[in-house]
Design an enzyme around this catalytic site. Structure first.
Site, short mmCIF file in Angstrom:
data_model
loop_
_atom_site.label_atom_id
_atom_site.label_comp_id
_atom_site.label_asym_id
_atom_site.label_seq_id
_atom_site.Cartn_x
_atom_site.Cartn_y
_atom_site.Cartn_z
N ASP A 21 0.78 -1.08 -0.05
CA ASP A 21 0.07 0.02 0.12
C ASP A 21 1.00 1.34 -0.02
OD1 ASP A 21 -2.33 -1.57 -0.03
OD2 ASP A 21 -2.67 -1.33 2.07
N ASP A 29 8.50 12.82 5.22
CA ASP A 29 8.24 12.64 6.75
C ASP A 29 7.54 11.19 6.93
OD1 ASP A 29 8.62 13.24 9.37
OD2 ASP A 29 6.52 14.20 9.60
#
Length: 389
Positions: free
Chosen positions: A151, A168
């Site tokens: 995913d 991040d």
């Protein structure tokens, strides 16, 4: 695809993890809003799901629609850079199933007259960070690791093709969607167009690529940092996340050690050899090689997200463990071992059982579909009874 200023109302499936977050993130009435007015509708705030330096995230509802609101605080200069940054990036990368959906943007007026900028977002569930806490220092199943890896790599492939670096990637920014039954990326506050890095300090300690670490050090010293980091920093972060999911432990101190900097490949080998008896050998080797392909110190040698999806690790079919079904909320209610074989081969009794099960499930919500398999797999189990509250 740019996001419009409005939003489409969307029914949410039961939010087990969000309810748990609400217990630990009870609203502080002195610092948190009780209501938001969004496009003329009043939304009630149920819980604060997270709080950072620049923004807070709340679980909100209006009628039967439940969503999330990210409310930004003014930055040190009194501006709204964080809000403009994230809304701009999110608005341009909408439409992928593994990226959080942005429904709209609005300004909230507090009772004391202070205006804050907000994003109305899809409400997601348990984070990979939560899953690591619940792992109790034991690694997750191959099914769960494979599901998360695929995913996230599909999200990164899309993001990188659009020219963006997430910058991040970490367990707290990868969340499970019970409604779509997949993992999604959130928090694009540090994201930037590759080649046009407009933030000096990127990535979180423990998931920061070597070149980002060097760039941050130069920026702190007031020195020129060059052209900036590339999409390769995202692959480094994902490599660490997957290694933590496999080992079941946080690796922040490990990746900061000199031993890691000298030879991280040997440490990865050691982690995998320590868990060799827990997992089948061939999938373990494929996962190890996939992770090592993401953890080259030289960013040019790191695998891309697109190439990583071709790993043999993703060609192996895994089945979820019962622990996985408990950990990850889903709109499918599965009842196990509720009838015996005698009921399966008598048509009248079988139909009676179907009606009884449907009646029982309707006490908790609308049953969209219900199936009791007469043959394996799933024989005798009540499965695929989708109950929406």
């Amino acid at each position: 695809m740019a996001c419009c200023s409005g939003y489409t109302a969307k029914m949410s499936s039961p939010k087990v993890a969000a309810a748990m977050a609400a217990t630990s993130g009870a609203i502080d009435s002195q610092s948190s809003p009780v209501l938001f007015e969004i496009y003329g509708e009043i939304w009630k705030v149920h819980a604060r799901l997270g709080q950072g330096v620049s923004a807070s995230v709340y679980r909100v509802s209006s009628g039967k629609v439940t969503s999330a609101v990210k409310e930004f605080q003014a930055d040190a200069q009194g501006g709204d850079y964080g809000y403009l940054k994230e809304s701009s990036v999110l608005g341009k990368i909408q439409g992928h199933k593994n990226i959080v959906t942005l429904y709209g943007m609005f300004t909230n007026q507090s009772p004391v007259g202070v205006a804050t900028h907000c994003l109305l977002l899809e409400l997601l569930d348990v984070s990979v960070s939560d899953l690591l806490v619940r792992a109790n220092n034991q690694g997750h199943s191959m099914w769960l690791i494979q599901h998360c890896a695929r995913d996230v790599l599909e999200a990164l492939t899309f993001l990188h093709r659009e020219g963006y670096v997430h910058a991040d990637l970490k367990p707290r920014n990868i969340l499970w969607s019970a409604e779509d039954e997949c993992f999604k990326l959130i928090d694009f506050g540090l994201s930037f167009k590759e080649g046009h890095q407009d933030v000096k300090y990127i990535q979180t300690d423990g998931y920061r690529a070597p070149e980002a670490e060097e760039q941050n050090s130069l920026a702190q010293a007031g020195l020129e940092t060059g052209s900036g980091c590339t999409i390769a920093v995202d692959l480094w972060s994902l490599g660490i996340v997957l290694l933590e999911m496999f080992s079941g432990i946080k690796l922040k101190e490990t990746v900061k050690s000199q031993e890691w900097k000298d030879n991280c490949s040997a440490i990865v080998d050691h982690i995998f050899s320590s868990n060799a008896l827990v997992y089948p050998a061939i999938p373990v080797f494929h996962l190890r090689d996939l992770i090592k392909s993401m953890l080259h110190n030289d960013p040019k040698r790191r695998s891309t997200a697109e190439v990583a999806l071709l790993s043999p690790f993703f060609s192996i079919p895994f089945a979820p463990h019962i622990e996985d079904l408990v950990l990850l909320p889903t709109p499918v209610l599965r009842l196990l071992n509720v009838i015996d074989d005698n009921h399966l081969y008598n048509d009248d009794e079988y139909e009676d059982v179907i009606e009884d099960m449907k009646e029982e499930c309707q006490k908790y919500g609308t049953v969209v579909s219900l199936l009791i398999p007469k043959e394996n797999p799933g024989k005798g189990q009540v499965s695929q009874a989708e109950v929406y509250l």
